[in-house]
Motif scaffolding. Structure first.
Motif, mmCIF file in Angstrom:
data_model
loop_
_atom_site.group_PDB
_atom_site.id
_atom_site.type_symbol
_atom_site.label_atom_id
_atom_site.label_comp_id
_atom_site.label_asym_id
_atom_site.label_seq_id
_atom_site.Cartn_x
_atom_site.Cartn_y
_atom_site.Cartn_z
ATOM 1 N N THR A 1 -3.594 8.713 4.450
ATOM 2 C CA THR A 1 -2.931 7.621 5.178
ATOM 3 C C THR A 1 -3.038 6.317 4.389
ATOM 4 O O THR A 1 -2.077 5.551 4.292
ATOM 5 C CB THR A 1 -3.582 7.459 6.569
ATOM 6 O OG1 THR A 1 -3.670 8.746 7.181
ATOM 7 C CG2 THR A 1 -2.771 6.536 7.457
ATOM 8 N N ASN A 2 -4.206 6.089 3.796
ATOM 9 C CA ASN A 2 -4.403 4.946 2.902
ATOM 10 C C ASN A 2 -3.400 4.929 1.762
ATOM 11 O O ASN A 2 -2.808 3.903 1.448
ATOM 12 C CB ASN A 2 -5.805 5.045 2.265
ATOM 13 C CG ASN A 2 -6.790 4.120 2.932
ATOM 14 O OD1 ASN A 2 -6.439 3.009 3.273
ATOM 15 N ND2 ASN A 2 -8.004 4.591 3.116
ATOM 16 N N GLU A 3 -3.237 6.088 1.133
ATOM 17 C CA GLU A 3 -2.313 6.187 0.002
ATOM 18 C C GLU A 3 -0.876 5.923 0.450
ATOM 19 O O GLU A 3 -0.115 5.234 -0.218
ATOM 20 C CB GLU A 3 -2.400 7.574 -0.661
ATOM 21 C CG GLU A 3 -3.691 7.831 -1.421
ATOM 22 C CD GLU A 3 -3.806 7.026 -2.723
ATOM 23 O OE1 GLU A 3 -2.771 6.587 -3.264
ATOM 24 O OE2 GLU A 3 -4.954 6.815 -3.177
ATOM 25 N N VAL B 1 7.196 -2.931 -0.748
ATOM 26 C CA VAL B 1 7.517 -4.207 -0.101
ATOM 27 C C VAL B 1 7.158 -5.378 -1.033
ATOM 28 O O VAL B 1 7.888 -6.360 -1.127
ATOM 29 C CB VAL B 1 6.806 -4.322 1.266
ATOM 30 C CG1 VAL B 1 6.865 -5.745 1.797
ATOM 31 C CG2 VAL B 1 7.443 -3.370 2.267
ATOM 32 N N MET B 2 6.049 -5.246 -1.767
ATOM 33 C CA MET B 2 5.672 -6.305 -2.705
ATOM 34 C C MET B 2 6.701 -6.416 -3.830
ATOM 35 O O MET B 2 7.037 -7.512 -4.277
ATOM 36 C CB MET B 2 4.285 -6.019 -3.299
ATOM 37 C CG MET B 2 3.149 -6.230 -2.342
ATOM 38 S SD MET B 2 3.035 -7.929 -1.746
ATOM 39 C CE MET B 2 2.659 -8.764 -3.280
ATOM 40 N N MET C 1 0.124 4.130 3.000
ATOM 41 C CA MET C 1 0.314 2.722 3.316
ATOM 42 C C MET C 1 0.377 1.895 2.043
ATOM 43 O O MET C 1 1.222 1.010 1.911
ATOM 44 C CB MET C 1 -0.810 2.223 4.220
ATOM 45 C CG MET C 1 -0.537 0.836 4.725
ATOM 46 S SD MET C 1 -1.195 0.567 6.359
ATOM 47 C CE MET C 1 -2.780 1.325 6.185
ATOM 48 N N ALA C 2 -0.492 2.193 1.078
ATOM 49 C CA ALA C 2 -0.501 1.452 -0.183
ATOM 50 C C ALA C 2 0.829 1.623 -0.909
ATOM 51 O O ALA C 2 1.347 0.688 -1.530
ATOM 52 C CB ALA C 2 -1.646 1.938 -1.059
ATOM 53 N N SER C 3 1.404 2.805 -0.784
ATOM 54 C CA SER C 3 2.653 3.073 -1.476
ATOM 55 C C SER C 3 3.805 2.270 -0.853
ATOM 56 O O SER C 3 4.612 1.660 -1.555
ATOM 57 C CB SER C 3 2.844 4.588 -1.464
ATOM 58 O OG SER C 3 4.165 4.922 -1.469
ATOM 59 N N ARG C 4 3.864 2.202 0.471
ATOM 60 C CA ARG C 4 4.897 1.374 1.128
ATOM 61 C C ARG C 4 4.651 -0.103 0.864
ATOM 62 O O ARG C 4 5.573 -0.885 0.666
ATOM 63 C CB ARG C 4 4.904 1.595 2.644
ATOM 64 C CG ARG C 4 5.117 3.006 3.116
ATOM 65 C CD ARG C 4 6.425 3.622 2.697
ATOM 66 N NE ARG C 4 6.378 5.045 2.960
ATOM 67 C CZ ARG C 4 6.267 5.990 2.036
ATOM 68 N NH1 ARG C 4 6.262 5.677 0.748
ATOM 69 N NH2 ARG C 4 6.202 7.261 2.370
ATOM 70 N N PHE C 5 3.384 -0.484 0.870
ATOM 71 C CA PHE C 5 3.006 -1.869 0.610
ATOM 72 C C PHE C 5 3.512 -2.271 -0.781
ATOM 73 O O PHE C 5 4.086 -3.349 -0.977
ATOM 74 C CB PHE C 5 1.486 -2.008 0.703
ATOM 75 C CG PHE C 5 0.968 -3.397 0.941
ATOM 76 C CD1 PHE C 5 1.761 -4.520 0.762
ATOM 77 C CD2 PHE C 5 -0.351 -3.586 1.346
ATOM 78 C CE1 PHE C 5 1.263 -5.802 0.987
ATOM 79 C CE2 PHE C 5 -0.861 -4.865 1.576
ATOM 80 C CZ PHE C 5 -0.052 -5.968 1.382
ATOM 81 N N SER C 6 3.336 -1.363 -1.750
ATOM 82 C CA SER C 6 3.772 -1.647 -3.114
ATOM 83 C C SER C 6 5.286 -1.849 -3.167
ATOM 84 O O SER C 6 5.780 -2.721 -3.875
ATOM 85 C CB SER C 6 3.370 -0.508 -4.054
ATOM 86 O OG SER C 6 1.975 -0.315 -4.008
ATOM 87 N N ASN D 1 -8.182 1.450 5.740
ATOM 88 C CA ASN D 1 -6.851 1.505 6.350
ATOM 89 C C ASN D 1 -6.547 0.253 7.157
ATOM 90 O O ASN D 1 -5.463 -0.320 7.047
ATOM 91 C CB ASN D 1 -6.785 2.692 7.330
ATOM 92 C CG ASN D 1 -6.072 3.876 6.737
ATOM 93 O OD1 ASN D 1 -5.074 3.713 6.045
ATOM 94 N ND2 ASN D 1 -6.567 5.060 7.008
ATOM 95 N N ALA E 1 -7.595 10.541 6.489
ATOM 96 C CA ALA E 1 -7.737 9.081 6.467
ATOM 97 C C ALA E 1 -7.330 8.519 5.104
ATOM 98 O O ALA E 1 -6.599 7.528 5.017
ATOM 99 C CB ALA E 1 -9.175 8.685 6.806
ATOM 100 N N ASN E 2 -7.757 9.172 4.025
ATOM 101 C CA ASN E 2 -7.432 8.656 2.696
ATOM 102 C C ASN E 2 -5.977 8.903 2.315
ATOM 103 O O ASN E 2 -5.371 8.103 1.595
ATOM 104 C CB ASN E 2 -8.385 9.226 1.639
ATOM 105 C CG ASN E 2 -9.729 8.507 1.666
ATOM 106 O OD1 ASN E 2 -9.783 7.291 1.784
ATOM 107 N ND2 ASN E 2 -10.810 9.264 1.585
ATOM 108 N N PHE F 1 0.600 -3.121 -7.369
ATOM 109 C CA PHE F 1 1.178 -4.447 -7.455
ATOM 110 C C PHE F 1 0.078 -5.432 -7.822
ATOM 111 O O PHE F 1 -1.095 -5.148 -7.640
ATOM 112 C CB PHE F 1 1.854 -4.854 -6.144
ATOM 113 C CG PHE F 1 1.003 -4.718 -4.930
ATOM 114 C CD1 PHE F 1 0.972 -3.535 -4.228
ATOM 115 C CD2 PHE F 1 0.231 -5.777 -4.489
ATOM 116 C CE1 PHE F 1 0.163 -3.403 -3.099
ATOM 117 C CE2 PHE F 1 -0.555 -5.658 -3.357
ATOM 118 C CZ PHE F 1 -0.587 -4.464 -2.670
#
Lengths: 219, 219
Positions: free
Chosen positions: A124-126, A135-136, A128-133, B125, A121-122, B90
């Motif tokens: 997956t969090n990392e 995109v930002m 997603m946060a990495s792709r989010f970063s 998540n 789970a964590n 970010f």
């Protein structure tokens, strides 16, 4: 089995969980240009890249594209399995930018692991946060940077990925990466040529002064 | 203690975990306009809104703003605790858009829970995926939609949030939300007025034909 060396949290899974992944895993080869994932309804599974390169992009109704980020060897693609997270409600298209070998972990297998394993789970969090970063970062580029800087940054990134200063890429393709139009990119590249930054020839762009391009990016 | 009614996975925590949250929780009141979080180094903690409204935005070096999303009652703000996820790289600024009451869960408390509780990790998540989806929606707006549609959509959203067709908002503030300039917004609003969609007066915008605005958004 090589997968375990590519999957960073392998050693945090117990034997039952490891066997469940190994038993459901498939290795897939896709040719350059193949669209691997398009519709958000198509929940193909998580992709782990063994060799090659993928590109994630969004597409307008008129067919214009913007590249969101690239995925390389050892990168995991989450958005081809958007069904595993209920709140993930957006469509990203995934395309092979080079001939690519990848492992597919079925969505159900991964989802079941996420629901019982804190490390999964964590992780997956990392992811997603990495792709989010990424995109930002792109969003800031689009909002605050003028197109000349974005084209310069794109050429430098491309040269670094391909490890060459002789890029084989069309103006159309660059326009697609940046969400722009071919004519606009051609005009910009001619300006770069006049400034002595690049040399243009049929289907090719040669970076002849990367320093000037870098100055432009950072300017 | 009301917190437990606002925190959706409260019942999935054990008593020790519940006590740990309750013991570290603080209730904070912030006035309209207060910047609650700015620097990514400032890892203040997770914010759960009891009453009020927050706005998350990014800021260019020259001070231009773009609103990413709004948070309302019962929403949780993750990005004021970016230290809890290593890959979250970010900067987002969080400001109170109305007088707001919120609970602060310290980052260390939450991080420790994430590392032992599957429900907390997966809830995180879902939170991140939900913000990510809002940012992707915005990105598509910015890339593919012309400014007239974005202004129309903004006015309609604002009217719906405030539950009035008489908006008290300056052209400067709209420009900040949309990453545009005041002059550009003023020109657009005058065009809307000429088209009979809005009526402008000092510091106020009245939506006199929401149907036409909606047509413009969807057109």
């Amino acid at each position: 089995m090589e997968f375990q060396e590519y999957f960073p949290i392998w050693n945090q899974l117990n034997t039952v969980q490891q066997n469940r992944i190994q038993g459901s895993l498939t290795l897939r080869r896709v040719g350059r240009g193949t669209v691997i994932h398009h519709d958000s309804g198509d929940c193909a599974g998580l992709l782990l890249i063994r060799t090659g390169q993928l590109r994630a992009y969004i597409l307008s109704e008129e067919g214009r594209e913007v590249t969101l980020y690239r995925l390389f060897e050892r990168d995991m693609c989450l958005f081809s399995a958007s069904c595993i997270i209920r709140s993930m409600q957006f469509e990203v298209t995934i395309q092979a930018e080079k001939d690519t070998e990848l492992w597919v972990i079925p969505s159900e297998t991964y989802k079941a692991l996420m629901e019982e394993s804190v490390p999964v789970a964590n992780y997956t969090n990392e992811l997603m946060a990495s792709r989010f970063s990424e995109v930002m970062w792109l969003m800031e580029q689009i909002m605050w940077k003028s197109l000349d800087r974005r084209v310069a940054a794109f050429l430098l990134e491309e040269a670094s990925i391909e490890e060459t200063s002789q890029l084989k890429i069309t103006h159309e393709a660059i326009a697609n990466h940046l969400g722009s139009h071919r004519e606009v990119i051609t005009r910009m590249l001619r300006y770069f040529q006049n400034e002595g930054m690049v040399k243009l020839s049929r289907g090719k762009i040669e970076l002849i002064n990367a320093g000037l391009l870098k100055d432009l990016c950072e300017g």
